[in-house]
Design a protein around this motif. Structure first.
Motif, PDB file in Angstrom:
ATOM      1  N   PRO A   1     -42.059 -59.151 -10.114  1.00 44.93           N
ATOM      2  CA  PRO A   1     -41.178 -58.080 -10.577  1.00 44.93           C
ATOM      3  C   PRO A   1     -41.392 -56.741  -9.877  1.00 44.93           C
ATOM      4  CG  PRO A   1     -42.693 -58.761 -12.325  1.00 44.93           C
ATOM      5  CD  PRO A   1     -42.890 -59.704 -11.188  1.00 44.93           C
ATOM      6  N   ARG A   2     -42.532 -56.560  -9.211  1.00 40.37           N
ATOM      7  CA  ARG A   2     -42.779 -55.323  -8.460  1.00 40.37           C
ATOM      8  C   ARG A   2     -42.084 -55.322  -7.105  1.00 40.37           C
ATOM      9  NH1 ARG A   2     -48.937 -55.486  -8.007  1.00 40.37           N
ATOM     10  NH2 ARG A   2     -48.326 -57.652  -7.635  1.00 40.37           N
ATOM     11  N   MET A   3     -41.674 -56.502  -6.626  1.00 37.49           N
ATOM     12  CA  MET A   3     -40.976 -56.606  -5.347  1.00 37.49           C
ATOM     13  C   MET A   3     -39.563 -56.058  -5.500  1.00 37.49           C
ATOM     14  SD  MET A   3     -41.990 -60.429  -4.156  1.00 37.49           S
ATOM     15  CE  MET A   3     -43.670 -60.895  -3.816  1.00 37.49           C
ATOM     16  N   LEU A   4     -39.193 -55.154  -4.603  1.00 41.57           N
ATOM     17  CA  LEU A   4     -37.870 -54.547  -4.657  1.00 41.57           C
ATOM     18  C   LEU A   4     -36.946 -55.064  -3.570  1.00 41.57           C
ATOM     19  CD1 LEU A   4     -38.954 -50.853  -5.359  1.00 41.57           C
ATOM     20  CD2 LEU A   4     -38.364 -52.671  -7.005  1.00 41.57           C
ATOM     21  N   VAL A   5     -37.528 -55.641  -2.512  1.00 40.40           N
ATOM     22  CA  VAL A   5     -36.723 -56.111  -1.382  1.00 40.40           C
ATOM     23  C   VAL A   5     -37.493 -57.187  -0.619  1.00 40.40           C
ATOM     24  CG1 VAL A   5     -37.565 -54.205   0.077  1.00 40.40           C
ATOM     25  CG2 VAL A   5     -35.425 -55.364   0.685  1.00 40.40           C
ATOM     26  N   GLU A   6     -36.748 -58.111  -0.046  1.00 40.40           N
ATOM     27  CA  GLU A   6     -37.305 -59.161   0.811  1.00 40.40           C
ATOM     28  C   GLU A   6     -36.344 -59.349   1.980  1.00 40.40           C
ATOM     29  OE1 GLU A   6     -38.891 -63.806   0.472  1.00 40.40           O
ATOM     30  OE2 GLU A   6     -38.339 -62.692  -1.337  1.00 40.40           O
ATOM     31  N   VAL A   7     -36.887 -59.505   3.186  1.00 37.71           N
ATOM     32  CA  VAL A   7     -36.064 -59.619   4.392  1.00 37.71           C
ATOM     33  C   VAL A   7     -36.524 -60.824   5.208  1.00 37.71           C
ATOM     34  CG1 VAL A   7     -35.323 -58.487   6.537  1.00 37.71           C
ATOM     35  CG2 VAL A   7     -35.738 -57.113   4.474  1.00 37.71           C
ATOM     36  N   MET A   8     -35.555 -61.611   5.668  1.00 34.73           N
ATOM     37  CA  MET A   8     -35.813 -62.778   6.506  1.00 34.73           C
ATOM     38  C   MET A   8     -34.914 -62.680   7.734  1.00 34.73           C
ATOM     39  SD  MET A   8     -35.449 -66.655   5.158  1.00 34.73           S
ATOM     40  CE  MET A   8     -35.762 -68.061   6.157  1.00 34.73           C
ATOM     41  N   LEU A   9     -35.483 -62.927   8.924  1.00 35.43           N
ATOM     42  CA  LEU A   9     -34.737 -62.774  10.169  1.00 35.43           C
ATOM     43  C   LEU A   9     -34.708 -64.065  10.984  1.00 35.43           C
ATOM     44  CD1 LEU A   9     -36.261 -59.420  11.491  1.00 35.43           C
ATOM     45  CD2 LEU A   9     -34.193 -59.722  10.097  1.00 35.43           C
ATOM     46  N   VAL A  10     -33.659 -64.182  11.788  1.00 35.59           N
ATOM     47  CA  VAL A  10     -33.588 -65.153  12.874  1.00 35.59           C
ATOM     48  C   VAL A  10     -33.385 -64.324  14.135  1.00 35.59           C
ATOM     49  CG1 VAL A  10     -32.335 -67.078  13.902  1.00 35.59           C
ATOM     50  CG2 VAL A  10     -32.549 -66.928  11.412  1.00 35.59           C
ATOM     51  N   THR A  11     -34.292 -64.490  15.095  1.00 38.45           N
ATOM     52  CA  THR A  11     -34.216 -63.743  16.348  1.00 38.45           C
ATOM     53  C   THR A  11     -34.308 -64.714  17.524  1.00 38.45           C
ATOM     54  OG1 THR A  11     -36.586 -63.382  16.649  1.00 38.45           O
ATOM     55  CG2 THR A  11     -35.425 -61.814  15.254  1.00 38.45           C
ATOM     56  N   THR A  12     -34.167 -64.153  18.698  1.00 38.27           N
ATOM     57  CA  THR A  12     -34.355 -64.908  19.915  1.00 38.27           C
ATOM     58  C   THR A  12     -35.210 -64.094  20.863  1.00 38.27           C
ATOM     59  OG1 THR A  12     -33.210 -66.163  21.643  1.00 38.27           O
ATOM     60  CG2 THR A  12     -32.247 -64.045  21.021  1.00 38.27           C
TER      61      THR A  12
END
Length: 116
Positions: free
Chosen positions: A104-115
């Motif tokens: 519940p303390r997490m406000l954001v999560e980010v996942m990427l696909v790069t090259t």
């Protein structure tokens, strides 16, 4: 057969997986959950910069991003930091949704696909 490189694998996930020049990151959350959306987002981008560098790439090569926000009303604050982090004209395809995150303390999560 092409080699698959896994960064820091655990029984349930790897921080990143590299295959054929593509890098798929885990969902990255802030390492300091005491901060607000701005602090957590900046922390995530710092981690992503290091992870991408480890795989020989950077934020100019992002193809796709998935973003989960605890509160969709934080989208404008997130976007402000996101747009400053991305090089001009280099925005990837992206989804941004509200979600219940693992802590519940997490406000954001980010996942990427790069090259590379």
């Amino acid at each position: 057969m092409s080699r698959i490189l896994r960064s820091d694998p655990t029984p349930s996930l790897s921080k990143a997986v590299e295959y054929h020049g593509f890098i798929f990151t885990q969902g990255v959350v802030s390492s300091d959950l005491a901060g607000d959306i701005t602090a957590q987002t900046q922390n995530i981008f710092m981690q992503l910069d290091a992870l991408l560098e480890r795989h020989g790439t950077d934020n100019t090569r992002i193809l796709q991003a998935q973003i989960w926000l605890k509160n969709i009303e934080d989208r404008a604050k997130f976007n402000s930091i996101w747009e400053n982090w991305l090089p001009e004209g280099q925005a990837p395809a992206r989804a941004c949704v509200q979600a219940v995150l693992a802590d519940p303390r997490m406000l954001v999560e980010v996942m990427l696909v790069t090259t590379k």
